[in-house]
Scaffold this motif. Structure first.
Motif, PDB file in Angstrom:
ATOM      1  N   LEU A  85       0.828  -1.202   0.000  1.00  0.00           N
ATOM      2  CA  LEU A  85       0.000   0.000   0.000  1.00  0.00           C
ATOM      3  C   LEU A  85       0.865   1.256   0.000  1.00  0.00           C
ATOM      4  CD1 LEU A  85      -2.798  -0.974   2.554  1.00  0.00           C
ATOM      5  CD2 LEU A  85      -2.747  -1.321   0.078  1.00  0.00           C
ATOM      6  N   ILE A 156      -2.292  -7.963  -7.923  1.00  0.00           N
ATOM      7  CA  ILE A 156      -3.196  -7.031  -7.238  1.00  0.00           C
ATOM      8  C   ILE A 156      -3.828  -6.074  -8.240  1.00  0.00           C
ATOM      9  CG2 ILE A 156      -3.326  -5.270  -5.432  1.00  0.00           C
ATOM     10  CD1 ILE A 156      -0.976  -6.619  -4.066  1.00  0.00           C
ATOM     11  N   ARG A 160      -7.815  -5.438  -9.138  1.00  0.00           N
ATOM     12  CA  ARG A 160      -8.462  -4.131  -9.128  1.00  0.00           C
ATOM     13  C   ARG A 160      -9.126  -3.829 -10.469  1.00  0.00           C
ATOM     14  NH1 ARG A 160      -3.791  -0.720  -5.817  1.00  0.00           N
ATOM     15  NH2 ARG A 160      -4.464  -1.363  -3.718  1.00  0.00           N
ATOM     16  N   ASN A 165     -11.789  -4.148  -4.566  1.00  0.00           N
ATOM     17  CA  ASN A 165     -11.159  -3.083  -3.797  1.00  0.00           C
ATOM     18  C   ASN A 165      -9.927  -3.635  -3.075  1.00  0.00           C
ATOM     19  OD1 ASN A 165     -12.217  -4.575  -1.668  1.00  0.00           O
ATOM     20  ND2 ASN A 165     -13.943  -3.182  -1.345  1.00  0.00           N
ATOM     21  N   THR A 166      -9.294  -2.793  -2.273  1.00  0.00           N
ATOM     22  CA  THR A 166      -8.053  -3.205  -1.605  1.00  0.00           C
ATOM     23  C   THR A 166      -8.281  -4.401  -0.688  1.00  0.00           C
ATOM     24  OG1 THR A 166      -7.213  -0.936  -1.677  1.00  0.00           O
ATOM     25  CG2 THR A 166      -6.167  -2.436  -0.123  1.00  0.00           C
ATOM     26  N   TRP A 167      -9.384  -4.365   0.078  1.00  0.00           N
ATOM     27  CA  TRP A 167      -9.651  -5.457   1.009  1.00  0.00           C
ATOM     28  C   TRP A 167      -9.889  -6.769   0.278  1.00  0.00           C
ATOM     29  CZ3 TRP A 167      -9.063  -7.334   5.589  1.00  0.00           C
ATOM     30  CH2 TRP A 167      -9.861  -8.390   6.016  1.00  0.00           C
TER      31      TRP A 167
END
Length: 262
Positions: A85, A156, A160, A165-167
């Protein structure tokens, strides 16, 4: 990774590995031999006949399980944040976390005691579990972050693009790939929590809430010191760790080697 392909190379490598292993095996051999001195199996019978032994094992299992759960969850989430992140100042916070590795357990006893008593956690499992997990997290985050750095960012990004989403990217893409390093975190935390002596001794005052590391104290006192039974109790309390390591050996070795190399 280096690999010996010739017979001479394999034999030389085997000799080197054996010579390196011998110094670590000698204390274990001496411990097992000493546990059979005198009464032989009677030493183990004396340890197993302790009425408090089952409750001690249960207490150690509960403390270890809670410590592993907290350490594993915090480690995986923190390592993902540090590795994947974009967080402002994350390197500063990462090195601040690693600074905790320099703090020995004995230095923290007084502030932990004050905190435990002021929050009514004294003489509860949490007074031991939370410090044990906190002391383990800096190192486990270090190796887990290195492991996650090896996971391609393209995976990742693909998640996306598909609308995650990120989670969801973490849960469905990153987390399934962390089994090897998770096994390493579990084993390392289990060893630390199961072998904990100082914190349970200080923060668990009830006789029924003590842990397996207190078993040898039943055979040591002002007027007696039965080392054969002390060694027998050490062998018995080490068995769960051996079983856990053998069960997760392959994943542990893969995770630890991957987490140690960038």
């Amino acid at each position: 990774m280096l690999e010996a392909r010739t017979w001479t190379g394999k034999a030389t490598l085997q000799i080197i590995v054996t010579l390196i292993t011998i110094p670590f095996l000698i204390p274990l051999i001496v411990m097992v031999q000493g546990s059979f001195a005198g009464q032989g199996w009677g030493n183990y019978a004396a340890v197993l006949s302790l009425p408090q032994l089952p409750s001690f094992f249960v207490n150690s299992a509960i403390i270890s399980a809670l410590t592993i759960a907290i350490a594993l969850i915090c480690t995986v989430l923190a390592a993902f944040g540090f590795a994947k992140l974009r967080i402002r100042g994350k390197e500063f916070f990462f090195w601040l976390l690693l600074a905790a590795l320099t703090l020995p357990e004995i230095v923290l006893v007084t502030p932990l005691f004050v905190t435990a008593t002021s929050t009514n956690l004294y003489n509860t499992y949490w007074a031991v579990v939370l410090p044990l997990a906190a002391l383990q997290i800096p190192f486990t985050v270090l190796i887990t972050r290195t492991f996650m750095n090896g996971i391609p960012d393209a995976l990742i990004e693909a998640a996306r693009i598909d609308g995650a989403n990120t989670w969801r990217a973490f849960w469905h893409v990153v987390l399934p790939l962390t089994r090897p390093i998770a096994a390493a975190v579990i084993i390392l935390t289990l060893i630390s929590a199961w072998n904990a002596y100082l914190l349970p001794l200080i923060f668990l005052q009830d006789a029924g809430s003590q842990v397996v590391t207190q078993v040898p104290s039943f055979f040591q006192g002002q007027y007696n010191d039965d080392q054969t039974k002390v060694l027998a109790s050490a062998v018995i309390t080490a068995i769960p760790l051996i079983v856990a390591y053998l069960s997760l050996q392959k994943l542990f070795e893969r995770g630890l080697s991957a987490g140690a190399l960038k």
